[in-house]
Design an enzyme around this catalytic site. Sequence first.
Site, short mmCIF file in Angstrom:
data_model
loop_
_atom_site.label_atom_id
_atom_site.label_comp_id
_atom_site.label_asym_id
_atom_site.label_seq_id
_atom_site.Cartn_x
_atom_site.Cartn_y
_atom_site.Cartn_z
CG ASN A 49 -1.84 -1.17 1.26
OD1 ASN A 49 -2.52 -1.45 0.27
ND2 ASN A 49 -1.87 -1.87 2.38
CG HIS A 132 -11.02 -1.93 6.51
ND1 HIS A 132 -10.61 -2.05 7.81
CD2 HIS A 132 -10.04 -2.47 5.75
CE1 HIS A 132 -9.41 -2.63 7.84
NE2 HIS A 132 -9.04 -2.90 6.60
CD GLU A 180 -13.52 1.13 3.05
OE1 GLU A 180 -12.58 0.84 2.30
OE2 GLU A 180 -13.81 0.47 4.06
CB SER A 184 -9.46 -1.61 1.23
OG SER A 184 -10.38 -2.50 1.81
CG ASP A 209 -11.14 4.16 6.51
OD1 ASP A 209 -10.06 4.75 6.29
OD2 ASP A 209 -11.21 2.97 6.86
CG HIS A 212 -6.83 2.00 0.54
ND1 HIS A 212 -5.69 1.25 0.35
CD2 HIS A 212 -7.57 1.33 1.45
CE1 HIS A 212 -5.75 0.16 1.10
NE2 HIS A 212 -6.87 0.18 1.78
CE LYS A 243 -3.84 0.32 4.41
NZ LYS A 243 -5.18 0.10 4.91
C1 LIG Z 1 -5.64 -0.53 6.16
C2 LIG Z 1 -6.97 0.01 6.45
C3 LIG Z 1 -7.30 0.45 7.73
C4 LIG Z 1 -6.42 0.23 8.92
O1 LIG Z 1 -5.28 1.00 8.91
P1 LIG Z 1 -3.99 0.49 9.74
O2 LIG Z 1 -3.22 1.70 10.00
O3 LIG Z 1 -3.30 -0.50 8.87
O4 LIG Z 1 -4.53 -0.14 10.99
C5 LIG Z 1 -8.51 1.07 7.91
N1 LIG Z 1 -9.39 1.21 6.90
C6 LIG Z 1 -9.12 0.77 5.66
C7 LIG Z 1 -10.11 0.96 4.58
C8 LIG Z 1 -7.91 0.14 5.40
O5 LIG Z 1 -7.65 -0.35 4.19
#
Ligand SMILES: *Cc1c(COP(=O)(O)O)cnc(C)c1O
Length: 385
Positions: A49, A132, A180, A184, A209, A212, A243
């Site tokens: 990522n 997620h 989001e 993801s 969220d 990404h 990421k």
């Molecule tokens: C990776 C991810 C998270 C969590 O983030 P981390 O810092 O790895 O715990 C949360 N939401 C989505 C959509 C993700 O892809």
Amino acid sequence: MNPPIREFCESGLAGLEAEGLLRRLRVSEPAGGRAIALEGREVINFASNDYLGLAFHPRLRASARESDPRGATASRLLGGNHPAYAELEAALAAFKRAEAALVFPCGYSAAIGTIPALVGKGDFVVMDKLCHACLVDAARLSGATLRVFPHNDLGRCGELLASCAARTAVDGGRVLLLTESVFSMDGDLAPLDRLAELKREHGAWLMVDEAHGTGVLGENGRGGAEQFGVEAEVDVAMGTLSKALGAVGGFIVGSGALRDFLLNRARSLIFSTGLPPGACRAATEALRLLGTDPAPRRRLRANLARVGARLGRELASPIVPVEVGEERRCVALAEDLLARGGWVPAVRYPTVPRGKARLRVSLSASHTDADLDWLEREVLPGIRA
Ligand SMILES: *Cc1c(COP(=O)(O)O)cnc(C)c1O
């Protein structure tokens, strides 16, 4: 009487194996961004990522090394609040053009702390089906009533918001709309402009969220809300530093009052040791790079354009799923690709629904033309346009 715990675990593992759902860890060491050493063999990495290739930027490494490499030694509220947190939070708030930011140990922890602080029993969470796992878990933990709409189905989302608004008008309670910006495992975007209209119409809060989206979407990399022009409409912006920013840690951005409220109510922050200060410094440096060096985002855009042209469509994000369907077949394809020199992981239930296993290609600014040649030769022919 319980079975011996070893028996319980062994029979569980056998069941997963039979369904092609068994997961295992491989020793994997990133080899400078575009490649990865998997069990000692170096292959092209299409699973990272690290979309901008910042994780291996010399300035991130230097900034993490310069500062104290130790842990924070205590919860931030009990003497663990190193100055590196304030620097990072100021940089995040400035980057997102928001009043304030609050940093959590990771993105998962940001979700688990924030959602139950904002809603609970008697409240409602209206969320996209493909959200997620951390958002699902956080919503369940909150005790609020969950209302799930089919992926990006605005009509159904509006109906659910309307019925929740009708209920809360009588009984009291709050409604949180949760999505989001980039999904993801599918790589598509939420129509944040339309969702913002719906949240306004029905008087809900909107939480997005941007795990990404951060660093990737929008003119300045501020995320999906920037791209859709709705930053002022997002009540709670969540993201991760792990990421595109190449570091580690989660964050929430919003009003100063939201920040201070979460500092008092988010249990994953209160009862957990904060990030190592060195990680904060690396993330702060990544934000600085994002604002000053356009080259990584330009290169990512060029890589997306090249792969998109080959597929005959514009890519919404660096995440390109290759549908396979059956779990065992998907795993076999991933193993075959690995033998041919590239790591394109098989994503299976429960990350995606049963029978919808897929290879997940993750593109990065660090991929070279030769890496994309490999992708075009070995993987893309399997994609239905
Ligand atoms: C990776 C991810 C998270 C969590 O983030 P981390 O810092 O790895 O715990 C949360 N939401 C989505 C959509 C993700 O892809």
